[in-house]
Structures are given as C-alpha cells and as structure tokens.
Design a protein around this motif. Sequence first.
Motif, PDB file in Angstrom:
ATOM      1  N   PRO A 103      29.102 -81.816 -29.043  1.00  0.00           N
ATOM      2  CA  PRO A 103      29.957 -82.396 -28.000  1.00  0.00           C
ATOM      3  C   PRO A 103      29.990 -81.476 -26.776  1.00  0.00           C
ATOM      4  CG  PRO A 103      31.304 -81.198 -29.548  1.00  0.00           C
ATOM      5  CD  PRO A 103      29.886 -81.101 -30.055  1.00  0.00           C
ATOM      6  N   SER A 104      30.516 -81.976 -25.691  1.00  0.00           N
ATOM      7  CA  SER A 104      30.638 -81.124 -24.505  1.00  0.00           C
ATOM      8  C   SER A 104      31.764 -81.625 -23.621  1.00  0.00           C
ATOM      9  CB  SER A 104      29.336 -81.157 -23.719  1.00  0.00           C
ATOM     10  OG  SER A 104      29.533 -80.589 -22.451  1.00  0.00           O
ATOM     11  N   SER A 105      32.518 -80.696 -23.090  1.00  0.00           N
ATOM     12  CA  SER A 105      33.595 -81.032 -22.160  1.00  0.00           C
ATOM     13  C   SER A 105      33.024 -81.880 -21.030  1.00  0.00           C
ATOM     14  CB  SER A 105      34.195 -79.747 -21.600  1.00  0.00           C
ATOM     15  OG  SER A 105      33.232 -78.724 -21.586  1.00  0.00           O
ATOM     16  N   THR A 323      26.072 -88.752 -36.231  1.00  0.00           N
ATOM     17  CA  THR A 323      26.925 -89.839 -35.720  1.00  0.00           C
ATOM     18  C   THR A 323      28.297 -89.348 -35.263  1.00  0.00           C
ATOM     19  OG1 THR A 323      27.629 -90.327 -37.957  1.00  0.00           O
ATOM     20  CG2 THR A 323      25.811 -91.634 -37.110  1.00  0.00           C
ATOM     21  N   ARG A 324      28.514 -88.048 -35.284  1.00  0.00           N
ATOM     22  CA  ARG A 324      29.785 -87.507 -34.788  1.00  0.00           C
ATOM     23  C   ARG A 324      30.035 -87.985 -33.368  1.00  0.00           C
ATOM     24  NH1 ARG A 324      31.414 -85.084 -30.896  1.00  0.00           N
ATOM     25  NH2 ARG A 324      29.286 -85.077 -30.137  1.00  0.00           N
ATOM     26  N   ARG A 325      31.225 -88.393 -33.085  1.00  0.00           N
ATOM     27  CA  ARG A 325      31.591 -88.840 -31.737  1.00  0.00           C
ATOM     28  C   ARG A 325      33.006 -88.409 -31.433  1.00  0.00           C
ATOM     29  NH1 ARG A 325      28.040 -93.200 -31.329  1.00  0.00           N
ATOM     30  NH2 ARG A 325      26.152 -91.988 -31.317  1.00  0.00           N
ATOM     31  N   SER A 326      33.338 -88.369 -30.160  1.00  0.00           N
ATOM     32  CA  SER A 326      34.726 -88.149 -29.761  1.00  0.00           C
ATOM     33  C   SER A 326      35.445 -89.483 -29.684  1.00  0.00           C
ATOM     34  CB  SER A 326      34.786 -87.502 -28.373  1.00  0.00           C
ATOM     35  OG  SER A 326      34.271 -86.211 -28.405  1.00  0.00           O
ATOM     36  N   ALA A 327      36.682 -89.502 -30.180  1.00  0.00           N
ATOM     37  CA  ALA A 327      37.518 -90.695 -29.985  1.00  0.00           C
ATOM     38  C   ALA A 327      37.987 -90.694 -28.536  1.00  0.00           C
ATOM     39  CB  ALA A 327      38.713 -90.643 -30.919  1.00  0.00           C
ATOM     40  N   GLY A 435      49.282 -84.619 -20.881  1.00  0.00           N
ATOM     41  CA  GLY A 435      49.751 -86.008 -20.946  1.00  0.00           C
ATOM     42  C   GLY A 435      48.747 -86.965 -21.573  1.00  0.00           C
ATOM     43  N   GLN A 436      47.751 -86.448 -22.296  1.00  0.00           N
ATOM     44  CA  GLN A 436      46.743 -87.343 -22.884  1.00  0.00           C
ATOM     45  C   GLN A 436      47.279 -87.954 -24.191  1.00  0.00           C
ATOM     46  OE1 GLN A 436      42.476 -85.993 -22.380  1.00  0.00           O
ATOM     47  NE2 GLN A 436      43.465 -84.013 -22.200  1.00  0.00           N
ATOM     48  N   ASP A 437      47.288 -89.289 -24.244  1.00  0.00           N
ATOM     49  CA  ASP A 437      47.848 -89.983 -25.407  1.00  0.00           C
ATOM     50  C   ASP A 437      47.089 -89.672 -26.693  1.00  0.00           C
ATOM     51  OD1 ASP A 437      49.780 -91.130 -23.881  1.00  0.00           O
ATOM     52  OD2 ASP A 437      48.687 -93.013 -23.547  1.00  0.00           O
ATOM     53  N   THR A 490      38.665 -85.353 -31.289  1.00  0.00           N
ATOM     54  CA  THR A 490      38.321 -85.140 -29.872  1.00  0.00           C
ATOM     55  C   THR A 490      38.804 -83.756 -29.451  1.00  0.00           C
ATOM     56  OG1 THR A 490      38.629 -87.493 -29.405  1.00  0.00           O
ATOM     57  CG2 THR A 490      38.560 -86.035 -27.514  1.00  0.00           C
ATOM     58  N   GLY A 491      37.902 -82.997 -28.865  1.00  0.00           N
ATOM     59  CA  GLY A 491      38.275 -81.719 -28.259  1.00  0.00           C
ATOM     60  C   GLY A 491      39.120 -81.985 -27.028  1.00  0.00           C
ATOM     61  N   ILE A 492      40.084 -81.121 -26.758  1.00  0.00           N
ATOM     62  CA  ILE A 492      40.940 -81.296 -25.584  1.00  0.00           C
ATOM     63  C   ILE A 492      40.985 -79.976 -24.816  1.00  0.00           C
ATOM     64  CG2 ILE A 492      43.274 -81.845 -24.799  1.00  0.00           C
ATOM     65  CD1 ILE A 492      43.642 -83.664 -27.141  1.00  0.00           C
ATOM     66  N   GLY A 493      40.198 -79.942 -23.741  1.00  0.00           N
ATOM     67  CA  GLY A 493      40.171 -78.733 -22.915  1.00  0.00           C
ATOM     68  C   GLY A 493      41.259 -78.762 -21.862  1.00  0.00           C
ATOM     69  N   CYS A 494      41.786 -79.956 -21.602  1.00  0.00           N
ATOM     70  CA  CYS A 494      42.847 -80.069 -20.599  1.00  0.00           C
ATOM     71  C   CYS A 494      44.195 -79.967 -21.303  1.00  0.00           C
ATOM     72  CB  CYS A 494      42.730 -81.410 -19.862  1.00  0.00           C
ATOM     73  SG  CYS A 494      43.846 -81.491 -18.455  1.00  0.00           S
ATOM     74  N   TYR A 495      44.832 -78.832 -21.151  1.00  0.00           N
ATOM     75  CA  TYR A 495      46.156 -78.627 -21.749  1.00  0.00           C
ATOM     76  C   TYR A 495      46.938 -77.674 -20.861  1.00  0.00           C
ATOM     77  CZ  TYR A 495      43.943 -74.313 -23.287  1.00  0.00           C
ATOM     78  OH  TYR A 495      43.270 -73.122 -23.282  1.00  0.00           O
TER      79      TYR A 495
HETATM   80  C1  LIG Z   1      35.437 -78.122 -24.950  1.00  0.00           C
HETATM   81  C2  LIG Z   1      35.713 -79.604 -24.874  1.00  0.00           C
HETATM   82  C3  LIG Z   1      36.791 -80.089 -24.160  1.00  0.00           C
HETATM   83  C4  LIG Z   1      37.057 -81.457 -24.127  1.00  0.00           C
HETATM   84  N1  LIG Z   1      38.172 -81.909 -23.467  1.00  0.00           N
HETATM   85  C5  LIG Z   1      38.493 -83.220 -23.505  1.00  0.00           C
HETATM   86  C6  LIG Z   1      39.731 -83.678 -22.970  1.00  0.00           C
HETATM   87  O1  LIG Z   1      40.543 -82.901 -22.444  1.00  0.00           O
HETATM   88  N2  LIG Z   1      40.000 -85.019 -23.058  1.00  0.00           N
HETATM   89  C7  LIG Z   1      39.130 -85.910 -23.654  1.00  0.00           C
HETATM   90  O2  LIG Z   1      39.422 -87.112 -23.719  1.00  0.00           O
HETATM   91  N3  LIG Z   1      37.954 -85.494 -24.181  1.00  0.00           N
HETATM   92  C8  LIG Z   1      37.618 -84.165 -24.138  1.00  0.00           C
HETATM   93  N4  LIG Z   1      36.465 -83.725 -24.724  1.00  0.00           N
HETATM   94  C9  LIG Z   1      35.526 -84.682 -25.343  1.00  0.00           C
HETATM   95  C10 LIG Z   1      34.290 -84.885 -24.453  1.00  0.00           C
HETATM   96  O3  LIG Z   1      34.630 -85.682 -23.364  1.00  0.00           O
HETATM   97  C11 LIG Z   1      33.145 -85.459 -25.275  1.00  0.00           C
HETATM   98  O4  LIG Z   1      32.699 -84.477 -26.179  1.00  0.00           O
HETATM   99  C12 LIG Z   1      31.980 -85.893 -24.407  1.00  0.00           C
HETATM  100  O5  LIG Z   1      32.322 -86.967 -23.599  1.00  0.00           O
HETATM  101  C13 LIG Z   1      30.778 -86.253 -25.237  1.00  0.00           C
HETATM  102  O6  LIG Z   1      31.093 -87.292 -26.140  1.00  0.00           O
HETATM  103  P1  LIG Z   1      30.866 -87.129 -27.698  1.00  0.00           P
HETATM  104  O7  LIG Z   1      31.740 -86.004 -28.154  1.00  0.00           O
HETATM  105  O8  LIG Z   1      31.225 -88.456 -28.273  1.00  0.00           O
HETATM  106  O9  LIG Z   1      29.412 -86.757 -27.889  1.00  0.00           O
HETATM  107  C14 LIG Z   1      36.182 -82.364 -24.786  1.00  0.00           C
HETATM  108  C15 LIG Z   1      35.094 -81.874 -25.508  1.00  0.00           C
HETATM  109  C16 LIG Z   1      34.864 -80.514 -25.567  1.00  0.00           C
HETATM  110  C17 LIG Z   1      33.696 -80.016 -26.376  1.00  0.00           C
END
Ligand SMILES: Cc1cc2nc3c(=O)[nH]c(=O)nc-3n(C[C@H](O)[C@H](O)[C@H](O)COP(=O)(O)O)c2cc1C
Length: 536
Positions: A103-105, A323-327, A435-437, A490-495
């Motif tokens: 994944p990537s921010s 198949t890992r994905r971010s919600a 404020g992210q749900d 889901t990773g959350i870098g915005c906090y």
């Molecule tokens: C370090 C990091 C910070 C992230 N921060 C956020 C976030 O603040 N909010 C959010 O909705 N998704 C966040 N994500 C998820 C990314 O948006 C997501 O990994 C990217 O869109 C790629 O999608 P995938 O994980 O499904 O491959 C973050 C992911 C990473 C690795």
Amino acid sequence: MTLSVIDYHERTKHHPHRYARSLGYLDWANQPDPFRRYHEAPELPLPRPLDPNRTPLNAIYRGVPGPARAVTDESISALLFYSLALSAWKALGTDRWALRCNPSSGNLHPTEAYLIGAPRGLGTDRPSLFHYAPQAHALERLHGWDDGFSADWVRTLSSSLLVALTSIPWRESWKYGERAFRYCQLDLGHAVASLAFAAALEGWAVQLISTVSDDTIATLTGVASQSGPEAEQPDCLLAVTPPVEGSAAALRCVEPVRWPAAANHRYLPNQLSGAHHPWPIIDQVVNAAAKPTTEPFPAEPLPPAFSVPASLTTRSAGDLLRTRRSAVAMDRETGLTASQLYRILALTLPAADNRLWQVFPWSPRVHLLLYLHRIDGLPPGLYFFARRQGALELAQQQFRDRPKFEKPDGCPGELPLYCLEQGDCQELAGAVSCGQDIAADGAFAVSMLAEFESPLARFGPWFYRYLHWEAGAIGQVLYIEAEAAGVRGTGIGCYFDDAIHRILGLSDRTFHCLYNFTVGGPIADQRIQTLPAYPS
Ligand SMILES: Cc1cc2nc3c(=O)[nH]c(=O)nc-3n(C[C@H](O)[C@H](O)[C@H](O)COP(=O)(O)O)c2cc1C
C-alpha cells in the motif's frame, strides 16, 4: 539554524485548526509519474508465476518447510509478484490507476526497489544491479561489477540477494507538502514487510543490514548520481537469504568487509513531473536523518513465543498478499472476535517463531493504543498493547490521564494487552484521525505510539526513519491479517498528533504517535471497476 528530526516532526504535526503545510490544492498538471524507468536500460521481463502460490498463511511467519528455492529469474519474479508488483488496475470513467501489493499513502508510491545479485536466468553471472519496474513486472539491468566483489561474495550472491529500497520524496510532497517525508518512511516499512512476507513463500529470510550508511546504499544503487527535486533518497539494504540459524550469521553471509565500488551506470532516470514546487524542509530533514555507518544494534532478548490462535481462513498466503486492499469506508457493523484480535496482536510481536520481525534487528519501540469498537468478548474502550518488555512500566509512568492498566477478562496472560478505560470511543477515534469516519466505523482502530526521544538520543537521528519503518511493518501485518479475518484494513497517515497525546495525558516526547490504522467490514465503492494487473 540546522533543523533536527524533532523540529521536523513538531513542525509537521497536523492540528485540528492547522494542518502541516502543503500546497492546499492538487497541481494535476505536474502529478508525478508513479513509475520510474531508466531510459535505454536493457529490460528483462520476469516470467509471471504460472500457478497460484498455495502456501498457507502461517508459513509467512513460521517459514515454509523444506529447502529454500534457488535464486533464479523465476523465484525473483515470485518475490516481487507477491510484494511490490501491481495487483490491479482501477477505472472510474476515464480515470485509470494502478494498485500494488504494497500500500502507499495517497497511492503515490515513493518507494523504488533495486536488486543486487547474480541470479540464474537473467543472462549474467556477474554480480549485477537491477531496478524493478512494476508496471512491466520486469527488471532493468543497470550495472555489472567486474571486480570489487571478493570471490566469497560472488559465491554468496549466487544463493542470496540484496534488495535496496529508496524513496522519491517528491512523489509524496507533490500532494502532502511538508509531512511527505513521514509518509515515505511509513510506506518504506510497508514495503519491507511486503518483501519479507513474499520472501517467506520462497523459503527465504529477510534481514535489514543496519550497519550500512546511506552513502554506501546510494553508491551501490547508483542513486548517488541523481540530483534535483526528483532525486531518490537511499533508505535500506535488505539481505534476502536462505534461512540461517541466528540473525548475525545470516548477515555475515552477505555483508562484505568492504563494499564494492559504485554502480556508475550511464542510464538516466525518467522525469516524473514537468515542474516542481520546492519543499526545502524535506531536503533539510533528509540531511538531518541521514545515516552514517554504525555498529550493530545490541542484542536484546526476544519475548517468549506466544501460542498464536490459528486463522480460520482457507485462503492461501499468496492470495492474501495479492488481493490486500485498503477499505475506503467501513460498514459500522462488522466486528471481530476477541480470539481474532489476539491473533492479530500476537503477530505484531517479535517472538522467536515470527520470522517477520527478524527483519528488524532492534528491539521494538512502537506500541499500540487501541480503540476497540466491535470486538465480541471485549468491552469497547481504550486499550494499550506493549510490544517490548519494559514499555508497560514506561507507559504507566507517562499516561497521566489514564493511570489504570487492567488485564481484560479472558485475555491470555502472556499477551501484553491492558484496558485503560471502557466506553464508546468511536467518535474519538474518528476525530483524532482528521475526522475520517473509517476510524470510527470499523471493528477497531489503532494509534501507533513510538518511544520517541529516548531511542533517537541513544541511536541517532536516523533512527527516526527506522521508527516509521517499524510502524509501517506493523501496518502491513494488520492489512494481511485483516484480509485473513474476512475484513479489511486502512492505513491512516492523516491524524492529529497532539490530540492523540492528550487522550493519555502525555506531556513530553517520551511517546509520540507515528501512524494510525483501522480494521473493519469494508464498503466497496460500486462505481469503481477492477481490471487485471497484467494482460494475461
Ligand atoms: C502510510 C499510509 C497512510 C495512509 N493514509 C490514509 C488516510 O489517512 N486515509 C485513507 O483513507 N487512506 C490512507 N491510506 C490508504 C491509501 O490511500 C491506500 O493504500 C492507497 O490508495 C492504495 O490503495 P490500496 O491500499 O488498496 O492498494 C494510507 C496508506 C498508507 C500506506
């Protein structure tokens, strides 16, 4: 005045009334190309793994039985296919974007990967430098060393591999401005863990060579010759070897007494953007966090193995990794059982039977503040999970506003999980996550709390990056284990940094939050189409 990593961290905190500096809008005309290519470098397409890998999930922690696979074009292809390759293309209207296993921010992918080795099947028996091009799933051959490698090393590199990772901060600062350096480091941690998981499928172990300087990595990969706003920053060098008893022994196999001469290749990297907005603070923190050659980390005892509850998943490790994905949204409904949570937490611990954590040769410094929303068998509330012996006592001294640490009923004794306060903390988790749900609506959310000032003082400012890598790697375990539990992370870098510290009554920099995360039942965006990663 020179900027320290602590100055950088303070200045790039998000506050509810003031976010860290960024452009404030997206300069689409100069959006960086997510794919680095080297003009005219010979491209070696990697043979795509034919059969899906059926290794069970536990093997990525415990190791696959049987001999390690030889280092060849096929096994290298599998290593990259399950770690850094494209995993899908997404389409919405006329927009198309690629997703990757790691994944990537912001999906900006600042991490680049280089391989050093002499693998069979890639048309060379000299130790050579390759750059990985994920869009084509190919290697670009950049350099071959005729000399400078001892005979021992050439032999070693026929059964092992070095993987160097670098970051292009511009890819992140284009969108996130000054906070971008943090995101590069978190992404790097995700990439390291992704590689370690994929390497385990081949029967290999991965270890970070912590003694090496950034300058050495830059000369070995050739990125030392890059300059300007798109220059890559050297980050880490990983030894990928057949498993060797004892981590020091593994490194002795691949760390030469003297590193070979620079890879002075003639290939030019592609330009990623037409124009750039300068972010001088990023250049300053790159310098402030630069790593010299250092002594190995002192050996510290690992916590005893904890009997990890089995996963009920029938899906293979390879399937989960691809198949890992971010919600993008959570359903406010789906929960997990306490046993599922215990498994996830236990797998973040560097126990002797957990190969993943052998990657990092230091004792963990990142701990978890948990916001439990929907865990069957545990009351909702705030919890603390200590990943290092000794961290509990430190937390008990420091969490002035949460002085009670109670072992939850039914929690296995050896699992260092403590309830700080019972009660609904959905709103709190969402609020501190900008404020992210998604942080409020899942089964649980996490704030990763690093022991901050003390390890920086002890090891050096470069350890600032290592702390983020540790946090990113924890995130990768959460991602994969969420998939295995039938939910999603889901990773959350915005906090909001200090708002999290205030929950606990932290008044200094003993602990600082480096990353948030959420796990829960995902809601898919039906408008978005999924397309295959590569043509079949
Ligand atoms: C370090 C990091 C910070 C992230 N921060 C956020 C976030 O603040 N909010 C959010 O909705 N998704 C966040 N994500 C998820 C990314 O948006 C997501 O990994 C990217 O869109 C790629 O999608 P995938 O994980 O499904 O491959 C973050 C992911 C990473 C690795």
